[in-house]
Scaffold this motif. Structure first.
Motif, PDB file in Angstrom:
ATOM      1  N   SER A 195       0.835  -1.202   0.000  1.00 30.43           N
ATOM      2  CA  SER A 195       0.000   0.000   0.000  1.00 30.43           C
ATOM      3  C   SER A 195       0.877   1.262   0.000  1.00 30.43           C
ATOM      4  O   SER A 195       0.573   2.244  -0.706  1.00 30.43           O
ATOM      5  N   ILE A 196       1.982   1.220   0.761  1.00 31.14           N
ATOM      6  CA  ILE A 196       2.900   2.374   0.753  1.00 31.14           C
ATOM      7  C   ILE A 196       3.415   2.604  -0.679  1.00 31.14           C
ATOM      8  O   ILE A 196       3.449   3.740  -1.167  1.00 31.14           O
ATOM      9  N   CYS A 197       3.793   1.504  -1.339  1.00 30.64           N
ATOM     10  CA  CYS A 197       4.339   1.633  -2.708  1.00 30.64           C
ATOM     11  C   CYS A 197       3.290   2.185  -3.664  1.00 30.64           C
ATOM     12  O   CYS A 197       3.587   3.052  -4.500  1.00 30.64           O
ATOM     13  N   GLU A 198       2.057   1.692  -3.536  1.00 32.08           N
ATOM     14  CA  GLU A 198       0.963   2.180  -4.392  1.00 32.08           C
ATOM     15  C   GLU A 198       0.782   3.689  -4.217  1.00 32.08           C
ATOM     16  O   GLU A 198       0.746   4.451  -5.177  1.00 32.08           O
ATOM     17  N   GLN A 199       0.654   4.099  -2.944  1.00 31.77           N
ATOM     18  CA  GLN A 199       0.416   5.529  -2.653  1.00 31.77           C
ATOM     19  C   GLN A 199       1.583   6.369  -3.149  1.00 31.77           C
ATOM     20  O   GLN A 199       1.395   7.471  -3.672  1.00 31.77           O
ATOM     21  N   TYR A 200       2.788   5.853  -2.979  1.00 37.31           N
ATOM     22  CA  TYR A 200       3.982   6.589  -3.419  1.00 37.31           C
ATOM     23  C   TYR A 200       3.961   6.759  -4.925  1.00 37.31           C
ATOM     24  O   TYR A 200       4.340   7.802  -5.455  1.00 37.31           O
ATOM     25  N   SER A 201       3.478   5.710  -5.613  1.00 37.92           N
ATOM     26  CA  SER A 201       3.435   5.789  -7.079  1.00 37.92           C
ATOM     27  C   SER A 201       2.413   6.839  -7.541  1.00 37.92           C
ATOM     28  O   SER A 201       2.500   7.340  -8.651  1.00 37.92           O
ATOM     29  N   TYR A 202       1.432   7.175  -6.667  1.00 41.15           N
ATOM     30  CA  TYR A 202       0.477   8.241  -7.009  1.00 41.15           C
ATOM     31  C   TYR A 202       0.981   9.601  -6.520  1.00 41.15           C
ATOM     32  O   TYR A 202       0.242  10.582  -6.497  1.00 41.15           O
ATOM     33  N   GLY A 203       2.223   9.638  -6.032  1.00 42.17           N
ATOM     34  CA  GLY A 203       2.817  10.909  -5.624  1.00 42.17           C
ATOM     35  C   GLY A 203       2.617  11.260  -4.162  1.00 42.17           C
ATOM     36  O   GLY A 203       2.909  12.376  -3.732  1.00 42.17           O
ATOM     37  N   ARG A 204       2.097  10.324  -3.368  1.00 42.44           N
ATOM     38  CA  ARG A 204       1.847  10.610  -1.954  1.00 42.44           C
ATOM     39  C   ARG A 204       3.040  10.169  -1.107  1.00 42.44           C
ATOM     40  O   ARG A 204       3.487   9.040  -1.207  1.00 42.44           O
ATOM     41  N   GLU A 205       3.555  11.076  -0.290  1.00 47.70           N
ATOM     42  CA  GLU A 205       4.719  10.762   0.542  1.00 47.70           C
ATOM     43  C   GLU A 205       4.380  11.066   1.995  1.00 47.70           C
ATOM     44  O   GLU A 205       4.502  12.206   2.416  1.00 47.70           O
ATOM     45  N   GLU A 206       3.939  10.076   2.739  1.00 46.97           N
ATOM     46  CA  GLU A 206       3.715  10.303   4.171  1.00 46.97           C
ATOM     47  C   GLU A 206       4.801   9.532   4.883  1.00 46.97           C
ATOM     48  O   GLU A 206       4.707   8.309   5.060  1.00 46.97           O
ATOM     49  N   LEU A 207       5.869  10.253   5.250  1.00 44.95           N
ATOM     50  CA  LEU A 207       7.106   9.607   5.687  1.00 44.95           C
ATOM     51  C   LEU A 207       7.166   9.489   7.207  1.00 44.95           C
ATOM     52  O   LEU A 207       6.294   9.955   7.921  1.00 44.95           O
ATOM     53  N   GLY A 208       8.210   8.832   7.679  1.00 42.17           N
ATOM     54  CA  GLY A 208       8.457   8.768   9.128  1.00 42.17           C
ATOM     55  C   GLY A 208       8.262   7.378   9.702  1.00 42.17           C
ATOM     56  O   GLY A 208       8.302   6.380   8.985  1.00 42.17           O
ATOM     57  N   ILE A 209       8.032   7.358  11.013  1.00 45.11           N
ATOM     58  CA  ILE A 209       7.875   6.070  11.715  1.00 45.11           C
ATOM     59  C   ILE A 209       6.399   5.715  11.826  1.00 45.11           C
ATOM     60  O   ILE A 209       5.568   6.576  12.143  1.00 45.11           O
ATOM     61  N   TYR A 210       6.093   4.450  11.547  1.00 46.53           N
ATOM     62  CA  TYR A 210       4.726   3.934  11.705  1.00 46.53           C
ATOM     63  C   TYR A 210       4.763   2.621  12.471  1.00 46.53           C
ATOM     64  O   TYR A 210       5.723   1.856  12.337  1.00 46.53           O
ATOM     65  N   HIS A 211       3.697   2.356  13.213  1.00 45.62           N
ATOM     66  CA  HIS A 211       3.530   1.032  13.814  1.00 45.62           C
ATOM     67  C   HIS A 211       2.529   0.244  12.978  1.00 45.62           C
ATOM     68  O   HIS A 211       1.494   0.783  12.587  1.00 45.62           O
ATOM     69  N   PHE A 212       2.867  -1.008  12.707  1.00 45.41           N
ATOM     70  CA  PHE A 212       1.906  -1.872  12.012  1.00 45.41           C
ATOM     71  C   PHE A 212       2.046  -3.284  12.584  1.00 45.41           C
ATOM     72  O   PHE A 212       3.086  -3.929  12.433  1.00 45.41           O
ATOM     73  N   CYS A 213       0.997  -3.739  13.254  1.00 42.15           N
ATOM     74  CA  CYS A 213       1.044  -5.081  13.849  1.00 42.15           C
ATOM     75  C   CYS A 213      -0.373  -5.626  13.908  1.00 42.15           C
ATOM     76  O   CYS A 213      -1.336  -4.926  13.597  1.00 42.15           O
ATOM     77  N   GLY A 214      -0.480  -6.901  14.296  1.00 41.07           N
ATOM     78  CA  GLY A 214      -1.793  -7.521  14.436  1.00 41.07           C
ATOM     79  C   GLY A 214      -2.642  -6.730  15.437  1.00 41.07           C
ATOM     80  O   GLY A 214      -2.103  -6.057  16.322  1.00 41.07           O
ATOM     81  N   ASN A 215      -4.001  -6.847  15.299  1.00 41.07           N
ATOM     82  CA  ASN A 215      -4.835  -5.984  16.143  1.00 41.07           C
ATOM     83  C   ASN A 215      -5.336  -6.671  17.410  1.00 41.07           C
ATOM     84  O   ASN A 215      -6.234  -6.185  18.064  1.00 41.07           O
ATOM     85  N   GLU A 216      -4.757  -7.833  17.750  1.00 38.86           N
ATOM     86  CA  GLU A 216      -5.156  -8.479  19.007  1.00 38.86           C
ATOM     87  C   GLU A 216      -3.949  -8.660  19.900  1.00 38.86           C
ATOM     88  O   GLU A 216      -2.933  -9.202  19.464  1.00 38.86           O
ATOM     89  N   GLU A 217      -4.083  -8.222  21.136  1.00 36.38           N
ATOM     90  CA  GLU A 217      -2.996  -8.392  22.116  1.00 36.38           C
ATOM     91  C   GLU A 217      -3.189  -9.705  22.853  1.00 36.38           C
ATOM     92  O   GLU A 217      -4.253  -9.941  23.428  1.00 36.38           O
ATOM     93  N   VAL A 218      -2.191 -10.535  22.836  1.00 35.25           N
ATOM     94  CA  VAL A 218      -2.265 -11.831  23.530  1.00 35.25           C
ATOM     95  C   VAL A 218      -0.924 -12.109  24.215  1.00 35.25           C
ATOM     96  O   VAL A 218       0.083 -11.497  23.894  1.00 35.25           O
ATOM     97  N   SER A 219      -0.948 -13.081  25.118  1.00 34.98           N
ATOM     98  CA  SER A 219       0.318 -13.592  25.654  1.00 34.98           C
ATOM     99  C   SER A 219       0.774 -14.725  24.729  1.00 34.98           C
ATOM    100  O   SER A 219      -0.008 -15.230  23.906  1.00 34.98           O
ATOM    101  N   TRP A 220       2.026 -15.134  24.892  1.00 35.22           N
ATOM    102  CA  TRP A 220       2.501 -16.270  24.077  1.00 35.22           C
ATOM    103  C   TRP A 220       1.631 -17.500  24.348  1.00 35.22           C
ATOM    104  O   TRP A 220       1.332 -18.282  23.441  1.00 35.22           O
ATOM    105  N   TYR A 221       1.223 -17.652  25.597  1.00 36.36           N
ATOM    106  CA  TYR A 221       0.377 -18.795  25.982  1.00 36.36           C
ATOM    107  C   TYR A 221      -0.966 -18.753  25.242  1.00 36.36           C
ATOM    108  O   TYR A 221      -1.412 -19.747  24.666  1.00 36.36           O
TER     109      TYR A 221
END
Ligand SMILES: NC(=O)c1ccc[n+]([C@@H]2O[C@H](COP(=O)([O-])OP(=O)(O)OC[C@H]3O[C@@H](n4cnc5c(N)ncnc54)[C@H](OP(=O)(O)O)[C@@H]3O)[C@@H](O)[C@H]2O)c1
Length: 293
Positions: A195-221
């Protein structure tokens, strides 16, 4: 867009190749044999030869415990390697998309970490990944650092595959229940990168640090239990092993890991619109994928 991918043989690297397959983007995947990112001359040569619009760095030293006994090697790959790519990207004006980790945090929070929360890594791996981020920020203006967590996939080594194997070898497993995080399917990371590559190819540059992870918090157990329930439901395993929750102190490892590493993905979602699928769907998809890897 011409896109150069490093670390093409890793979990994220393989999934990036899957997601880009058939797209209009011209992906040049390079595994460690084709491009060792610690070799600055080789990095410069490869980047000048390919002349990518975008570089995706999926290469890293990821052996969290082993890093404690070989910090120089972890440094060479995670810090020097990142610096080499940043220099080369900057020289030709390419966008550098770099993958980083939740282990830059110390785990003392109790609500999801946002991007500008103070970092305080507790282990060599986390420290080298944070130093790698700093090298990129200094050397390459056009960068996106995507911090992710607890990566699993059908490829390489990961917790899901280890659990499936141990679950068939042993009758009972003790699994750490006092570390919580967000398991992330490498295919979701690849979709985020796409998605970043797609947006960049349309000229959109939203740079910097991002978090991207699964949306459920669990323990290893809890993660292990979900894996076993799903695997049994879809017929990947014949029996669900008995599991018991244990404490980190009962399973000492060389590297200290954060007790809590949930991350907020709000910033990424509002900039790039991608959200991860549910954890159980991702586990099911991964199990299905394992059938034909
Ligand atoms: N795995 C996780 O749970 C996790 C969690 C948070 C963040 N991350 C981050 O996500 C990214 C991708 O991780 P992953 O799980 O896909 O890791 P992975 O499966 O271990 O893949 C890393 C790849 O990097 C390659 N590599 C190592 N040294 C290299 C070098 N000097 N030059 C070029 N390639 C080199 C490895 O090559 P070989 O195959 O030859 O060893 C491997 O294919 C990394 O930045 C990692 O820090 C991972």
């Amino acid at each position: 867009m011409r896109v150069l991918l490093t670390g093409a043989n890793g979990q994220v690297g393989r999934c990036v190749q899957d997601v880009f397959a058939g797209s209009i983007h011209d992906l040049k995947p390079m595994d460690r044999g084709a491009l060792d990112i610690t070799d600055s001359a080789a990095v410069s040569r490869a980047v000048k030869a390919v002349r990518p619009d975008i570089i995706i760095n999926a290469a890293a030293y990821t052996a969290v415990d082993k890093a404690e006994s070989e910090p120089e090697r972890a440094y060479a790959i995670n810090v020097t390697g990142s610096a080499n790519l940043a220099e080369a990207a900057s020289e030709i004006g390419a966008l550098l998309i770099h993958i980083s980790t939740d282990y830059v945090f110390d785990g003392k929070a109790s609500i999801p970490y946002v991007e500008d929360h103070p970092t305080n890594p507790q282990c060599v791996y986390g420290r080298t990944k944070l130093q790698g981020e700093a090298e990129i920020q200094i050397r390459c203006n056009k960068h996106i650092i995507l911090r992710t967590a607890w990566v699993f996939s059908e490829y390489g080594n990961n917790f899901l595959k280890t659990m499936l194997r141990l679950g068939q070898e042993r009758d009972e497993l003790g699994i750490v229940d006092d570390q919580r995080g967000c398991p992330t399917y490498a295919r979701d990371i690849a979709r985020a990168v796409f998605s970043i590559c797609e947006q960049y190819s349309y000229g959109r540059e939203e740079l910097g640090i991002y978090h991207f992870c699964g949306n459920e918090e669990v323990s290893w157990y809890q993660f292990a239990d979900l894996i076993f329930q799903c695997a049994f439901r879809v017929g990947s395993i014949k029996k669900v092993p008995a599991t018991k929750p244990i404490l980190t102190q009962d399973y000492p490892t060389p590297a200290l890991r954060p007790a809590y590493s949930g991350m907020s993905v709000i910033r990424f979602k509002s900039s790039y619109g991608v959200v991860p699928n549910s954890l159980s769907k991702n586990i099911e998809d991964c199990l299905a994928g394992l059938g034909h890897v």
